[in-house]
Design a protein around this motif. Structure first.
Motif, mmCIF file in Angstrom:
data_model
loop_
_atom_site.group_PDB
_atom_site.id
_atom_site.type_symbol
_atom_site.label_atom_id
_atom_site.label_comp_id
_atom_site.label_asym_id
_atom_site.label_seq_id
_atom_site.Cartn_x
_atom_site.Cartn_y
_atom_site.Cartn_z
ATOM 1 N N VAL A 140 -129.712 -38.613 -36.738
ATOM 2 C CA VAL A 140 -130.635 -39.245 -36.755
ATOM 3 C C VAL A 140 -131.268 -39.219 -37.400
ATOM 4 C CG1 VAL A 140 -133.078 -39.145 -35.431
ATOM 5 C CG2 VAL A 140 -130.803 -39.518 -33.539
ATOM 6 N N ILE A 141 -132.070 -38.186 -38.183
ATOM 7 C CA ILE A 141 -132.511 -37.715 -39.282
ATOM 8 C C ILE A 141 -132.155 -38.101 -40.955
ATOM 9 C CG2 ILE A 141 -133.994 -35.583 -38.251
ATOM 10 C CD1 ILE A 141 -132.224 -33.959 -39.817
ATOM 11 N N LYS A 142 -131.303 -39.033 -40.628
ATOM 12 C CA LYS A 142 -130.305 -39.074 -41.478
ATOM 13 C C LYS A 142 -130.752 -41.175 -41.749
ATOM 14 C CE LYS A 142 -126.697 -36.678 -42.109
ATOM 15 N NZ LYS A 142 -125.760 -36.352 -41.816
ATOM 16 N N ASP A 143 -130.790 -41.333 -40.091
ATOM 17 C CA ASP A 143 -131.041 -42.707 -40.286
ATOM 18 C C ASP A 143 -132.063 -43.463 -41.148
ATOM 19 O OD1 ASP A 143 -128.947 -44.687 -38.152
ATOM 20 O OD2 ASP A 143 -131.032 -45.250 -38.088
ATOM 21 N N GLU A 144 -131.331 -44.122 -41.754
ATOM 22 C CA GLU A 144 -132.246 -45.561 -41.931
ATOM 23 C C GLU A 144 -133.700 -46.093 -41.529
ATOM 24 O OE1 GLU A 144 -130.876 -48.468 -45.030
ATOM 25 O OE2 GLU A 144 -130.257 -47.031 -45.662
ATOM 26 N N THR A 145 -132.758 -46.900 -40.141
ATOM 27 C CA THR A 145 -133.569 -47.256 -39.500
ATOM 28 C C THR A 145 -134.669 -46.485 -38.670
ATOM 29 O OG1 THR A 145 -131.828 -48.762 -38.705
ATOM 30 C CG2 THR A 145 -133.290 -49.372 -37.791
ATOM 31 N N ILE A 146 -134.370 -45.456 -37.557
ATOM 32 C CA ILE A 146 -135.204 -44.857 -37.319
ATOM 33 C C ILE A 146 -135.741 -43.255 -37.702
ATOM 34 C CG2 ILE A 146 -134.130 -45.874 -35.251
ATOM 35 C CD1 ILE A 146 -132.257 -43.423 -33.960
#
Ligand code: HEM
Length: 126
Positions: A21-27
């Motif tokens: 999650v903490i590396k995800d572009e969208t969220i």
């Protein structure tokens, strides 16, 4: 592959999920920039939340819907964000676990995400 059957398994699942999650572009920005999550507090809540859902432990005492409304006010939480959240959750489960509880963790998350997305959208129309 392993069954999802203990608190330790849930901790591993939740930790692996948020690593994505903490590396995800969208969220990721919801967590890193909008809510500025205190992970030492958030992670244990998520362990308890899933432990309660999957094992009926009732260790989670919060209100999962309520905490998302103020975030939604700062930054609209849209369907595409929930779709991405679900995609990462499913990926993490499928990479690590098999069996009934793993399937249940996906099934429950889909229902909750659907309801949450609807509530967030309605709140923005008020
Ligand atoms: C786009 C989708 C989502 C985003 C961006 C999001 C974001 C967040 C954030 C920023 C917090 C607050 C962390 C804090 O500061 O304490 C939180 C809490 C939480 N979220 Fe989500 N969330 C999403 C979807 C979901 C879904 C689908 C579920 C359930 C399946 C869920 C369950 C929870 C729970 C249980 C908490 C802790 C509530 C408490 O404090 O008692 N979230 N979420």
């Amino acid at each position: 592959m392993k069954k999802l059957e203990s608190r330790e398994d849930i901790e591993h699942l939740v930790n692996s999920f948020y690593t994505k999650v903490i590396k995800d572009e969208t969220i990721s920005f919801f967590f890193n920039d909008v809510a500025k999550v205190d992970w030492n507090k958030h992670l244990p809540k998520m362990y308890s939340f899933w432990e309660s859902i999957l094992f009926g432990q009732m260790s989670y005492k919060g209100n999962p819907m309520a905490v998302h409304f103020p975030i939604n006010e700062m930054q609209a939480m849209e369907k595409r964000h929930f779709d991405q959240w679900l995609e990462l959750w499913k990926q993490t489960i499928e990479e690590n676990f098999v069996g009934k509880n793993a399937d249940m963790a996906i099934y429950k998350s889909e229902n909750i995400a659907k309801l949450m997305a609807y509530k967030m959208e309605m709140a923005r129309k008020l």
